[in-house]
Write an enzyme that holds these catalytic residues in place. Structure first.
Site, PDB file in Angstrom:
ATOM      1  N   PHE A 123       0.848  -1.192   0.000  1.00 20.54           N
ATOM      2  CA  PHE A 123       0.000   0.000   0.000  1.00 20.54           C
ATOM      3  C   PHE A 123       0.880   1.237   0.000  1.00 20.54           C
ATOM      4  O   PHE A 123       1.744   1.380   0.851  1.00 20.54           O
ATOM      5  CB  PHE A 123      -0.948   0.050   1.206  1.00 20.54           C
ATOM      6  CG  PHE A 123      -1.859   1.254   1.155  1.00 20.54           C
ATOM      7  CD1 PHE A 123      -2.984   1.252   0.342  1.00 20.54           C
ATOM      8  CD2 PHE A 123      -1.570   2.405   1.867  1.00 20.54           C
ATOM      9  CE1 PHE A 123      -3.810   2.373   0.244  1.00 20.54           C
ATOM     10  CE2 PHE A 123      -2.387   3.532   1.779  1.00 20.54           C
ATOM     11  CZ  PHE A 123      -3.513   3.508   0.974  1.00 20.54           C
ATOM     12  N   ASP A 210       9.149   2.664   1.841  1.00 18.24           N
ATOM     13  CA  ASP A 210       7.962   3.358   2.337  1.00 18.24           C
ATOM     14  C   ASP A 210       7.839   3.048   3.827  1.00 18.24           C
ATOM     15  O   ASP A 210       7.398   1.972   4.212  1.00 18.24           O
ATOM     16  CB  ASP A 210       6.723   2.881   1.555  1.00 18.24           C
ATOM     17  CG  ASP A 210       5.436   3.563   2.023  1.00 18.24           C
ATOM     18  OD1 ASP A 210       5.434   4.110   3.149  1.00 18.24           O
ATOM     19  OD2 ASP A 210       4.435   3.529   1.277  1.00 18.24           O
ATOM     20  N   LYS A 239       2.614   9.557   8.447  1.00 18.42           N
ATOM     21  CA  LYS A 239       1.674   9.309   9.555  1.00 18.42           C
ATOM     22  C   LYS A 239       2.072   9.907  10.918  1.00 18.42           C
ATOM     23  O   LYS A 239       1.486  10.877  11.349  1.00 18.42           O
ATOM     24  CB  LYS A 239       1.418   7.809   9.669  1.00 18.42           C
ATOM     25  CG  LYS A 239       0.580   7.303   8.489  1.00 18.42           C
ATOM     26  CD  LYS A 239      -0.014   5.942   8.759  1.00 18.42           C
ATOM     27  CE  LYS A 239      -1.152   5.622   7.796  1.00 18.42           C
ATOM     28  NZ  LYS A 239      -0.728   5.107   6.490  1.00 18.42           N
TER      29      LYS A 239
HETATM   30  C1  LIG Z   1      -0.965   5.411   5.118  1.00 19.35           C
HETATM   31  C2  LIG Z   1       0.072   4.953   4.167  1.00 19.35           C
HETATM   32  C3  LIG Z   1       0.325   5.643   2.967  1.00 19.35           C
HETATM   33  C4  LIG Z   1      -0.511   6.822   2.517  1.00 19.35           C
HETATM   34  O1  LIG Z   1      -0.431   7.922   3.360  1.00 19.35           O
HETATM   35  P1  LIG Z   1      -1.535   9.095   3.221  1.00 19.35           P
HETATM   36  O2  LIG Z   1      -1.079  10.107   4.229  1.00 19.35           O
HETATM   37  O3  LIG Z   1      -2.855   8.483   3.549  1.00 19.35           O
HETATM   38  O4  LIG Z   1      -1.471   9.607   1.845  1.00 19.35           O
HETATM   39  C5  LIG Z   1       1.337   5.190   2.160  1.00 19.35           C
HETATM   40  N1  LIG Z   1       2.079   4.127   2.493  1.00 19.35           N
HETATM   41  C6  LIG Z   1       1.876   3.442   3.632  1.00 19.35           C
HETATM   42  C7  LIG Z   1       2.754   2.271   3.965  1.00 19.35           C
HETATM   43  C8  LIG Z   1       0.856   3.817   4.494  1.00 19.35           C
HETATM   44  O5  LIG Z   1       0.624   3.114   5.615  1.00 19.35           O
END
Ligand SMILES: *Cc1c(COP(=O)(O)O)cnc(C)c1O
Length: 386
Positions: A123, A210, A239
């Site tokens: 994700f 990420d 986050k």
């Molecule tokens: C939450 C998340 C995102 C996206 O972040 P947003 O602030 O919602 O755009 C991307 N990568 C990972 C691993 C996430 O947990």
């Protein structure tokens, strides 16, 4: 717009790991707004930093120098051993910056159509490029045409990456989560990141992590890659960086740090004084309260607790986690557990249909950790027993 199926509750205030709804019912927050409020709710140091900065200066523009942005950049880059950082307002935007860096890097090597290797069940966000990078059809369906330049392989499979290397001259980078969050708290083999580093070195690809969910102490290290020997070229966080104030960051080192030049990328809000002041207060408080070490120890305690409480239960497939990122996989869909827990005053999450996901604040005490283990274990016993 109806982008969410919302639960029937609205919270009015919070303090630490606790939330209160409009009827003044109290809830234990074992989700932290999906790994955002690492310091819990209404943290005094963050609150006063925001309030003070709001009374001083909220926004100017990246057309001008921003001292607080420089301070935050220094602090973040020293924790991450990175050279440079681009500040955004969200995780998806931080990943967009990473994707653009990968493409600039590819073009700098003479690749006309540079590709990025991404993983099944990953994700990376909801913008068009990041939903294309995401390994979940539900996130993509209806939004075609998707963005070009991504090659998908299974997660935790170094051979699959090597096969791509053997067959394609177009790869510029790998983008991967050190632990997949939305995908079900999937923890790869302990040699996975080191293996990716070696492949990236062999082929002169960028290793891009990420860390949006795993970063800022969540797994018991500042960044999850610090459990390995590997250091990425690019890493994204968001986050927990602002404890709820929207701020993200794309960090880079070495050659990756020099890809962006004046005019290549930009943002109106990203890195403004308010967001940076909040994030500085977050980093300082995480340090002062030794939250990263606490995430490691309370996380271990919770894993041990769950193993003891659920070991003999047939419907439990696996209990896994690192620090305070914990997943309990059942043998059946279990999203109804979220509302059952809510009725009992507990906030949890279910992801990938069958995985109960816990992301409590990093300020969690041993006693509170035990409370969560007891309550969640009871819920699972009841659910599987029926
Ligand atoms: C939450 C998340 C995102 C996206 O972040 P947003 O602030 O919602 O755009 C991307 N990568 C990972 C691993 C996430 O947990």
């Amino acid at each position: 717009m109806s982008t969410y199926n919302r639960l029937p509750v609205q919270f009015q205030r919070g303090e630490g790991i606790w939330l209160w709804d409009s009827e003044n019912r109290q809830y234990l927050d074992a989700l932290s707004g999906i790994a955002v409020c690492g310091l819990g709710h209404a943290h005094p140091a963050v609150t006063s930093a925001i309030a003070e900065q709001a009374g001083k200066l909220v926004h100017t523009s990246n057309l001008y120098g921003i001292e607080l942005q420089e301070q935050l950049a220094d602090k973040l880059c020293s924790l991450a051993e990175m050279d440079r950082v681009f500040f955004s307002n969200s995780g998806a935007e931080a990943n967009e910056a990473a994707i653009k860096i990968a493409r600039l890097f590819g073009h700098s090597k003479g690749i006309d159509n540079p590709a990025i290797i991404v993983m099944d069940h990953s994700f990376h966000g909801r913008t068009l490029a990041t939903l294309t990078a995401t390994g979940n059809r539900k996130v993509q369906a209806g939004f075609e045409p998707l963005v070009q330049g991504f090659i998908r392989v299974p997660y935790d499979d170094l051979d699959a990456i090597s096969k791509v290397a053997a067959n394609s001259q177009d790869v510029a980078a790998i983008l991967v989560e050190p632990i997949q969050g939305e995908g079900g708290v999937n923890i790869p083999d302990s040699a996975y990141l080191d293996g990716i580093r070696a492949i990236c070195d062999d082929h002169d690809w960028l290793m891009m992590l990420d860390e949006i969910q795993t970063g800022m102490g969540r797994t018991g290290r500042w960044f999850a890659w610090q459990h390995s020997n590997a250091r990425p070229d690019v890493a994204t966080v968001a986050k927990a960086l602002g404890n709820g104030v929207p701020v993200g960051a794309c960090m880079a080192r070495g050659k990756a740090a020099d890809m962006m030049q004046p005019g290549s990328h930009g943002t109106t809000f990203g890195g403004n004084p308010l967001a940076c002041r909040a994030a500085i207060a977050v980093l300082e408080s995480l340090e002062q309260e030794q939250c990263v070490a606490n995430a490691a120890s309370t996380g271990e305690q919770m894993l041990a607790g769950f193993s003891a409480a659920l070991a003999d239960l047939d419907g439990v497939v696996e209990i896994r986690g690192l620090g305070l990122m914990i997943g309990i996989e059942l043998d059946r869909p279990c999203s109804e557990l979220v509302s059952k827990a809510l009725e009992q005053g507990l906030l949890i999450n279910v992801t990938a249909e069958r995985v109960i996901r816990l992301l409590p604040p990093l300020i969690l005490t041993d006693k509170q950790a035990d409370m969560i283990v007891a309550q969640v274990s009871n819920l699972i016993h009841e659910f599987i027993g029926q």
